[in-house]
Design an enzyme around this catalytic site. Sequence first.
Site, PDB file in Angstrom:
ATOM      1  N   LYS A  58       0.841  -1.207   0.000  1.00  0.00           N
ATOM      2  CA  LYS A  58       0.000   0.000   0.000  1.00  0.00           C
ATOM      3  C   LYS A  58       0.871   1.251   0.000  1.00  0.00           C
ATOM      4  CE  LYS A  58      -3.851  -2.380   2.169  1.00  0.00           C
ATOM      5  NZ  LYS A  58      -4.601  -2.751   3.369  1.00  0.00           N
ATOM      6  N   GLN A 102      -4.529  -1.262   9.511  1.00  0.00           N
ATOM      7  CA  GLN A 102      -4.483  -2.615   8.945  1.00  0.00           C
ATOM      8  C   GLN A 102      -5.103  -3.620   9.919  1.00  0.00           C
ATOM      9  OE1 GLN A 102      -3.596  -3.262   5.835  1.00  0.00           O
ATOM     10  NE2 GLN A 102      -3.786  -5.470   5.968  1.00  0.00           N
ATOM     11  N   ASP A 125     -10.960   2.981   3.973  1.00  0.00           N
ATOM     12  CA  ASP A 125     -11.372   1.576   3.904  1.00  0.00           C
ATOM     13  C   ASP A 125     -12.890   1.457   3.742  1.00  0.00           C
ATOM     14  OD1 ASP A 125      -9.441  -0.475   3.980  1.00  0.00           O
ATOM     15  OD2 ASP A 125      -8.996  -0.054   6.085  1.00  0.00           O
TER      16      ASP A 125
HETATM   17  N1  GUN Z   1      -6.712  -6.624   6.149  1.00  0.00           N
HETATM   18  C1  GUN Z   1      -7.003  -7.378   5.057  1.00  0.00           C
HETATM   19  N2  GUN Z   1      -7.643  -6.629   4.120  1.00  0.00           N
HETATM   20  C2  GUN Z   1      -7.748  -5.388   4.628  1.00  0.00           C
HETATM   21  C3  GUN Z   1      -8.292  -4.174   4.129  1.00  0.00           C
HETATM   22  O1  GUN Z   1      -8.835  -4.094   3.018  1.00  0.00           O
HETATM   23  N3  GUN Z   1      -8.182  -3.098   4.958  1.00  0.00           N
HETATM   24  C4  GUN Z   1      -7.627  -3.178   6.182  1.00  0.00           C
HETATM   25  N4  GUN Z   1      -7.587  -2.066   6.927  1.00  0.00           N
HETATM   26  N5  GUN Z   1      -7.102  -4.286   6.682  1.00  0.00           N
HETATM   27  C5  GUN Z   1      -7.175  -5.375   5.900  1.00  0.00           C
END
Ligand code: GUN
Length: 299
Positions: A58, A102, A125
């Site tokens: 990311k 995350q 998100d």
């Molecule tokens: N963990 C796995 N997928 C995601 C996601 O799309 N966003 C976040 N914040 N954590 C994750």
Amino acid sequence: MDTLSGAARIDGKAFATGLVQRIASEVVRIREESGATPGLAVVLVGEDPASAIYVNAKRRETLAAGMESFAFHLPVSVTQAELMALLDDLNSDSRVNGILVQLPLPAHLDARAVINAIAPDKDVDGFHVVNAGRLFTGQPSLVPCTPLGCLMLLKNRLGDLTGMKAVVIGKSNIVGKPMAQLLLAENCTVTVAHIQTRNIADLCRTAEILVVAAGSPHLVRGDWVKPGAVVIDVGINRVERDGRSRIVGDVAFEECGHAAAITPVPGGVGPMTIACLLENTLTAWRWQNLPRSQARDTQ
Ligand code: GUN
């Protein structure tokens, strides 16, 4: 797209690359016009190796799109109050347009409270209860990245989705439920199926659009898929086969030559998720920096 004995393979990687290029151009335009650079903060707690890989990807893509990246790596021992204090700081920092924590978080932290402590207009998100409510009620919303990416691929392939029969397998807050809401907003007739659904194969055979987010390797067999359907496979499952570890989806891809089109795993939905995170960061920047009506019109 290339073909799999008749079915078109939906190239999510190529689509995501194009989307990131468009986002990068928009970031250049914003910088030239206003001197600002959209910024994304990513918070990682603890040492989970898979989470570290996602967070690094990311961060890399954020920088590649020309955005500002703010990374926070907190020890597994961090308290709820310390994490909340960091989110308070990020909520009030005007350089930070998007905030992502995350998941999963260590068990001693209350993930729901953490998500809902993010300012809704910075919740890239789309997990905050306010954004879920906006999506549910048809208001402009920050939408969870994976279903947003799936919808983009579907619209790119099919154009107008009005009146189509869609089946979504999976009822998670992250994929299944928002996916169903997005398809409903496109005037599809939507059925959500899940682990307890009876006659799930028969139900799937009615779907013109089939989105599978079950987390179960090769759950959907070829004979579950209606000829001419468009299939979106959200699954990312690591399996051991012939002594080797490989990633497979929730759909038996090789059995779906009679579909009109299908996403491969890997290379289908996966690359769209990060591209949509950047898209949401741009949307969040607009909401925070343009007059409200103009910002919500241009998303
Ligand atoms: N963990 C796995 N997928 C995601 C996601 O799309 N966003 C976040 N914040 N954590 C994750």
